[in-house]
Design a protein around this motif. Structure first.
Motif, PDB file in Angstrom:
ATOM      1  N   GLU A 122      17.980   8.022 -74.396  1.00 32.21           N
ATOM      2  CA  GLU A 122      17.546   7.915 -73.016  1.00 32.21           C
ATOM      3  C   GLU A 122      19.035   9.689 -72.854  1.00 32.21           C
ATOM      4  O   GLU A 122      19.765   9.126 -73.202  1.00 32.21           O
ATOM      5  N   MET A 123      18.064  10.306 -71.514  1.00 33.75           N
ATOM      6  CA  MET A 123      18.248  11.397 -71.174  1.00 33.75           C
ATOM      7  C   MET A 123      18.149  11.107 -69.813  1.00 33.75           C
ATOM      8  O   MET A 123      16.718  11.002 -69.585  1.00 33.75           O
ATOM      9  N   THR A 124      19.029  11.922 -68.526  1.00 36.24           N
ATOM     10  CA  THR A 124      18.854  11.905 -67.458  1.00 36.24           C
ATOM     11  C   THR A 124      18.129  13.451 -67.318  1.00 36.24           C
ATOM     12  O   THR A 124      18.427  14.168 -67.866  1.00 36.24           O
ATOM     13  N   GLU A 125      17.924  13.670 -65.907  1.00 35.48           N
ATOM     14  CA  GLU A 125      17.206  14.460 -65.644  1.00 35.48           C
ATOM     15  C   GLU A 125      18.452  15.861 -65.778  1.00 35.48           C
ATOM     16  O   GLU A 125      17.716  16.948 -65.521  1.00 35.48           O
ATOM     17  N   SER A 126      19.458  15.964 -65.699  1.00 33.86           N
ATOM     18  CA  SER A 126      20.365  16.751 -66.304  1.00 33.86           C
ATOM     19  C   SER A 126      19.896  17.143 -67.282  1.00 33.86           C
ATOM     20  O   SER A 126      20.962  18.628 -67.351  1.00 33.86           O
ATOM     21  N   TYR A 127      19.825  17.328 -67.998  1.00 32.31           N
ATOM     22  CA  TYR A 127      19.226  17.239 -69.871  1.00 32.31           C
ATOM     23  C   TYR A 127      18.852  18.406 -69.295  1.00 32.31           C
ATOM     24  O   TYR A 127      18.974  19.943 -69.677  1.00 32.31           O
ATOM     25  N   LEU A 128      17.071  19.091 -68.122  1.00 32.45           N
ATOM     26  CA  LEU A 128      16.832  19.777 -68.287  1.00 32.45           C
ATOM     27  C   LEU A 128      17.307  20.990 -67.479  1.00 32.45           C
ATOM     28  O   LEU A 128      17.272  21.484 -67.440  1.00 32.45           O
ATOM     29  N   LEU A 129      18.140  19.851 -66.451  1.00 35.21           N
ATOM     30  CA  LEU A 129      18.762  21.237 -65.703  1.00 35.21           C
ATOM     31  C   LEU A 129      19.781  21.654 -66.489  1.00 35.21           C
ATOM     32  O   LEU A 129      20.153  23.032 -66.559  1.00 35.21           O
ATOM     33  N   ALA A 130      20.452  21.035 -67.670  1.00 36.53           N
ATOM     34  CA  ALA A 130      21.264  21.630 -68.464  1.00 36.53           C
ATOM     35  C   ALA A 130      20.909  22.694 -70.051  1.00 36.53           C
ATOM     36  O   ALA A 130      21.425  23.787 -69.953  1.00 36.53           O
ATOM     37  N   ASN A 131      20.022  22.872 -70.014  1.00 35.24           N
ATOM     38  CA  ASN A 131      19.101  22.853 -71.093  1.00 35.24           C
ATOM     39  C   ASN A 131      17.891  23.573 -70.489  1.00 35.24           C
ATOM     40  O   ASN A 131      16.750  23.580 -71.409  1.00 35.24           O
ATOM     41  N   PRO A 132      17.359  24.873 -69.990  1.00 34.91           N
ATOM     42  CA  PRO A 132      16.680  25.101 -69.354  1.00 34.91           C
ATOM     43  C   PRO A 132      15.880  25.940 -70.737  1.00 34.91           C
ATOM     44  O   PRO A 132      16.784  26.989 -71.187  1.00 34.91           O
ATOM     45  N   GLY A 133      14.732  25.935 -70.515  1.00 32.99           N
ATOM     46  CA  GLY A 133      14.247  27.505 -72.013  1.00 32.99           C
ATOM     47  C   GLY A 133      14.386  25.960 -73.359  1.00 32.99           C
ATOM     48  O   GLY A 133      13.778  26.027 -74.110  1.00 32.99           O
ATOM     49  N   LEU A 134      15.663  25.923 -73.582  1.00 30.74           N
ATOM     50  CA  LEU A 134      15.639  25.655 -75.159  1.00 30.74           C
ATOM     51  C   LEU A 134      15.741  23.560 -75.260  1.00 30.74           C
ATOM     52  O   LEU A 134      15.320  22.985 -76.005  1.00 30.74           O
ATOM     53  N   ALA A 135      14.984  23.285 -73.665  1.00 27.90           N
ATOM     54  CA  ALA A 135      15.281  21.517 -73.583  1.00 27.90           C
ATOM     55  C   ALA A 135      14.141  21.029 -74.374  1.00 27.90           C
ATOM     56  O   ALA A 135      14.088  19.934 -75.198  1.00 27.90           O
ATOM     57  N   ILE A 136      13.036  21.766 -74.794  1.00 28.65           N
ATOM     58  CA  ILE A 136      12.197  21.530 -75.319  1.00 28.65           C
ATOM     59  C   ILE A 136      12.518  21.498 -77.360  1.00 28.65           C
ATOM     60  O   ILE A 136      11.970  20.736 -78.186  1.00 28.65           O
ATOM     61  N   LYS A 137      12.592  23.102 -77.090  1.00 26.99           N
ATOM     62  CA  LYS A 137      13.510  22.637 -78.890  1.00 26.99           C
ATOM     63  C   LYS A 137      14.210  22.136 -79.604  1.00 26.99           C
ATOM     64  O   LYS A 137      14.595  21.601 -80.413  1.00 26.99           O
ATOM     65  N   ALA A 138      14.894  21.765 -78.492  1.00 27.28           N
ATOM     66  CA  ALA A 138      16.412  20.948 -78.814  1.00 27.28           C
ATOM     67  C   ALA A 138      15.698  19.751 -79.487  1.00 27.28           C
ATOM     68  O   ALA A 138      16.181  18.989 -80.500  1.00 27.28           O
ATOM     69  N   THR A 139      14.864  19.222 -78.606  1.00 24.00           N
ATOM     70  CA  THR A 139      13.876  17.629 -78.927  1.00 24.00           C
ATOM     71  C   THR A 139      12.710  17.633 -79.751  1.00 24.00           C
ATOM     72  O   THR A 139      12.742  16.515 -80.237  1.00 24.00           O
ATOM     73  N   GLU A 140      12.438  19.175 -80.383  1.00 21.02           N
ATOM     74  CA  GLU A 140      11.040  18.835 -81.362  1.00 21.02           C
ATOM     75  C   GLU A 140      11.577  17.996 -82.995  1.00 21.02           C
ATOM     76  O   GLU A 140      10.775  17.354 -83.151  1.00 21.02           O
ATOM     77  N   ALA A 141      12.361  18.091 -83.080  1.00 18.24           N
ATOM     78  CA  ALA A 141      12.382  17.850 -84.525  1.00 18.24           C
ATOM     79  C   ALA A 141      12.828  16.429 -84.476  1.00 18.24           C
ATOM     80  O   ALA A 141      12.656  15.325 -85.282  1.00 18.24           O
ATOM     81  N   LEU A 142      13.595  15.990 -83.204  1.00 18.10           N
ATOM     82  CA  LEU A 142      13.741  14.687 -83.065  1.00 18.10           C
ATOM     83  C   LEU A 142      12.248  13.425 -82.997  1.00 18.10           C
ATOM     84  O   LEU A 142      11.988  12.487 -83.662  1.00 18.10           O
ATOM     85  N   LYS A 143      10.991  14.555 -81.892  1.00 23.77           N
ATOM     86  CA  LYS A 143      10.446  14.152 -81.452  1.00 23.77           C
ATOM     87  C   LYS A 143       9.663  13.838 -82.786  1.00 23.77           C
ATOM     88  O   LYS A 143       8.558  13.031 -83.138  1.00 23.77           O
ATOM     89  N   SER A 144       9.420  14.988 -84.211  1.00 26.48           N
ATOM     90  CA  SER A 144       8.271  15.186 -84.645  1.00 26.48           C
ATOM     91  C   SER A 144       9.345  13.686 -85.519  1.00 26.48           C
ATOM     92  O   SER A 144       8.486  13.879 -86.832  1.00 26.48           O
ATOM     93  N   ALA A 145      10.259  13.231 -85.539  1.00 29.26           N
ATOM     94  CA  ALA A 145      10.965  12.557 -86.901  1.00 29.26           C
ATOM     95  C   ALA A 145      10.386  11.118 -85.879  1.00 29.26           C
ATOM     96  O   ALA A 145      10.524  10.043 -87.189  1.00 29.26           O
ATOM     97  N   GLY A 146       9.491  10.827 -84.994  1.00 30.37           N
ATOM     98  CA  GLY A 146       8.887   9.277 -84.393  1.00 30.37           C
ATOM     99  C   GLY A 146      10.047   9.467 -83.679  1.00 30.37           C
ATOM    100  O   GLY A 146       9.742   7.928 -82.844  1.00 30.37           O
ATOM    101  N   ILE A 147      10.645   9.705 -82.932  1.00 26.18           N
ATOM    102  CA  ILE A 147      11.925   9.299 -82.135  1.00 26.18           C
ATOM    103  C   ILE A 147      11.861   9.178 -80.697  1.00 26.18           C
ATOM    104  O   ILE A 147      10.766   9.775 -80.363  1.00 26.18           O
ATOM    105  N   ALA A 148      11.313   8.079 -79.595  1.00 22.59           N
ATOM    106  CA  ALA A 148      10.775   8.315 -78.307  1.00 22.59           C
ATOM    107  C   ALA A 148      12.428   8.995 -76.960  1.00 22.59           C
ATOM    108  O   ALA A 148      12.983   8.473 -77.787  1.00 22.59           O
TER     109      ALA A 148
END
Ligand code: C2E
Ligand code: MG
Ligand code: MG
Ligand code: MG
Length: 286
Positions: free
Chosen positions: A145-171
């Motif tokens: 779980e993360m809040t919107e401050s995550y998107l604000l703090a990681n503009p552009g980077l946001a997708i990349k940072a979570t890619e590995a987690l998503k592809s491992a199957g983490i929601a």
């Protein structure tokens, strides 16, 4: 600005600041020793399937009893831990402990809060995956779980940072939805799979009123985008009724249970299982 308001005010301002800084320094020191001494606790709050009423998931929440000085709320100490970088060891501690404690409880999912700074830490994804490996907790049952401050703090980077987690199957869940300005479409494009509706949106919830229409709109849109909606802070049966009627998927709140220590959570799970079995028995006897 302070200059124009005279000396007396500057003095007060500085004093306040020092007191705040002092308190933070004190908390920082205590977090450090608290982590070493394993003073932190993890409590769990059940997340309920809106249709079946069964416990489907547990949200892990940090507690810090600070035996000498009295408990401090997570909102307070997590802010300090984020500022000092102590959130990294603390965040990994919660995750590992929760994975280890929840894994034996059967088909249960686990939801863990993650601070924006944790995603910027190099190796975070690798550390999460190695915790899953060490504890044997299945990736597809973990939700971060993360809040919107995550998107604000990681503009552009946001997708990349979570890619590995998503592809491992983490929601990925957006916590406190409705307190910021992010649209559901935007969240979908960032790979979020779940939305947690903030309790502030449920305050005046009543069948057919404005609050209910707003939440229903969010649920409809989320459904169209194949996203899952969880309502947090459900305190009254009337709220739960409205939420069920407008198609909310899961609910969490004091109505069902406050966050409780592991042993209590397990007892609650057993009690609810017996209740469900009894209800099923009554239905088949009819
Ligand atoms: P959150 O993740 O949005 O957690 C929900 C908060 O609402 C929890 O407060 C929970 O105890 C409270 N709550 C649950 N049901 C109800 C209800 O029916 N009514 C009301 N009034 N409140 C309810 P808590 O445990 O004090 O945590 C506060 C915040 O601290 C969390 O908000 C989360 O942002 C943060 N936090 C807690 N544990 C962790 C952690 O391990 N890591 C990180 N990064 N943040 C954490
Ligand atoms: Mg949360
Ligand atoms: Mg929340
Ligand atoms: Mg919150």
């Amino acid at each position: 600005h302070a200059k124009t308001e005279g000396k007396a005010q500057i003095a007060i301002y500085t004093e306040d600041l020092d007191e705040g800084r002092l308190r933070r320094l004190e908390i920082e020191g205590q977090i450090g020793s608290g982590l070493g001494a394993e003073e932190f606790d993890v409590v769990y709050q059940p997340i309920i399937d809106a249709v079946s009423g069964a416990i489907v998931s547990a949200e892990a929440l940090l507690r810090w009893p600070r035996r000498a000085q009295g408990a401090l709320s997570p909102d307070e100490f997590i802010e300090v831990a984020e500022a000092t970088g102590q959130i990294h060891p603390l965040g990994l501690y919660v995750l590992e402990r929760a994975c280890r404690e929840i894994r034996p409880l059967g088909e249960l999912c686990l939801s863990v809060n993650v601070s924006p700074a944790q995603f910027r830490h190099p190796g975070f994804e690798r550390q999460v995956l190695s915790i899953l490996e060490r504890t044997g907790f299945p990736a597809h049952r973990l939700q971060l779980e993360m809040t919107e401050s995550y998107l604000l703090a990681n503009p552009g980077l946001a997708i990349k940072a979570t890619e590995a987690l998503k592809s491992a199957g983490i929601a990925l869940a957006l916590d406190d939805f409705g307190t910021g300005f992010t649209s559901i479409h935007y969240l979908k494009s960032y790979g979020f799979t779940h939305i947690k509706i903030d309790k502030s949106l449920l305050t005046g919830l009543e069948a057919g009123n404005k609050a209910a229409m707003l939440v229903e709109g969010a649920i409809t849109l989320a459904n169209a985008l194949d996203m899952f909606v969880i309502a947090e802070g459900v305190e009254r049966e009337a709220q739960a009724e409205v939420l069920r009627a407008i198609g909310c998927h899961e609910m969490q709140g004091y109505l069902f249970s406050k966050p409780v220590p592991l042993a209590e959570f397990m007892a609650l799970q057993q009690r609810m299982k017996r209740q469900a079995a009894r209800a099923a028995g009554l239905r088949s006897a009819r």
